[in-house]
Write an enzyme that holds these catalytic residues in place. Sequence first.
Site, mmCIF file in Angstrom:
data_model
loop_
_atom_site.group_PDB
_atom_site.id
_atom_site.type_symbol
_atom_site.label_atom_id
_atom_site.label_comp_id
_atom_site.label_asym_id
_atom_site.label_seq_id
_atom_site.Cartn_x
_atom_site.Cartn_y
_atom_site.Cartn_z
ATOM 1 N N LYS A 13 0.800 -1.207 -0.047
ATOM 2 C CA LYS A 13 -0.073 0.060 -0.066
ATOM 3 C C LYS A 13 0.885 1.020 -0.116
ATOM 4 O O LYS A 13 0.505 2.098 -0.662
ATOM 5 C CB LYS A 13 -0.760 -0.012 1.367
ATOM 6 C CG LYS A 13 -1.719 -0.976 1.270
ATOM 7 C CD LYS A 13 -2.912 -0.770 2.405
ATOM 8 C CE LYS A 13 -2.236 -0.868 3.939
ATOM 9 N NZ LYS A 13 -1.989 -2.359 4.323
ATOM 10 N N ARG A 88 -9.269 0.999 9.102
ATOM 11 C CA ARG A 88 -8.790 -0.468 9.222
ATOM 12 C C ARG A 88 -9.937 -1.079 9.845
ATOM 13 O O ARG A 88 -9.567 -2.549 10.421
ATOM 14 C CB ARG A 88 -7.499 -0.531 10.329
ATOM 15 C CG ARG A 88 -6.265 -0.800 9.600
ATOM 16 C CD ARG A 88 -5.241 -0.445 10.574
ATOM 17 N NE ARG A 88 -4.101 -1.287 10.233
ATOM 18 C CZ ARG A 88 -2.871 -0.764 9.450
ATOM 19 N NH1 ARG A 88 -3.195 0.364 9.088
ATOM 20 N NH2 ARG A 88 -1.639 -1.482 9.099
ATOM 21 N N ARG A 122 11.316 -6.107 5.229
ATOM 22 C CA ARG A 122 11.183 -4.452 4.984
ATOM 23 C C ARG A 122 11.942 -3.929 5.644
ATOM 24 O O ARG A 122 12.423 -4.163 6.647
ATOM 25 C CB ARG A 122 9.623 -4.479 5.214
ATOM 26 C CG ARG A 122 9.351 -2.954 5.260
ATOM 27 C CD ARG A 122 8.006 -2.948 5.005
ATOM 28 N NE ARG A 122 7.090 -3.138 6.027
ATOM 29 C CZ ARG A 122 5.687 -2.923 6.174
ATOM 30 N NH1 ARG A 122 5.171 -2.498 5.479
ATOM 31 N NH2 ARG A 122 5.019 -3.300 7.504
#
Length: 209
Positions: A13, A88, A122
Amino acid sequence: MNIVFLGPPGAGKGTHAQRLMKELGIPQISTGDMFRRAIREQTPTGLDAKRYIDKGELVPDEVVVAMVKERLAEPDCQHGYILDGFPRTVAQAEALDQIAHIDVALNIDTPDDIIIDRLSGRRVCAECGGTYHTSLLKEDKCPACGGAVYQRDDDKPETVTNRLAVYQEKTAPLIDYYQKKGILSTADCRGTIEENYRAVKAALEAKKQ
Ligand code: ADP
Ligand code: ZN
């Protein structure tokens, strides 16, 4: 255009939202980035949020909604924005509907095995918030700005598992929520970053007409 990015943690995202922000000239609003900055600056919101984030839990709705409300009132949001990581929960989506008109909810559809690899590799730039995968980094520096990159505490394996469970329980129902409103568009994101970005753009175009 007011856009919501939906999708599991690590779906990309942030990566796609940053690129789209430059192309469309509208801000990317990442609640995760806002919290990480607040934690670094040790603001009251940051200190409050950290307890939840470190465990992979969601920050309480009231805290997030208040923060987003304030952000959306700023002048740069008046011609559109990309919400990345918000809403969310269904309660957050309902609160958002009270203060904004969302044009499209873009679902970044990504299988779990890809997610786990992405999150464990990441790295995030402490300066500009850019995200990278270790397989593409030559050194521990941000290719965009030279800032130091680091691994988020919540990208540790134990926390990743919890975040995926939280996503399934609390966030996945939003796919249905936006489907029912007729503004859901889905991008199949099981390919390379480049392929996925094209899928994201195509999914957006499909909703523009
Ligand atoms: P990712 O999309 O990779 O999970 P984010 O950077 O969007 O990560 O968010 C990191 C953490 O910040 C989340 O796991 C959660 O604890 C908190 N957070 C971010 N956005 C929200 C939100 N809208 N509601 C509740 N908590 C949030
Ligand atoms: Zn950077």
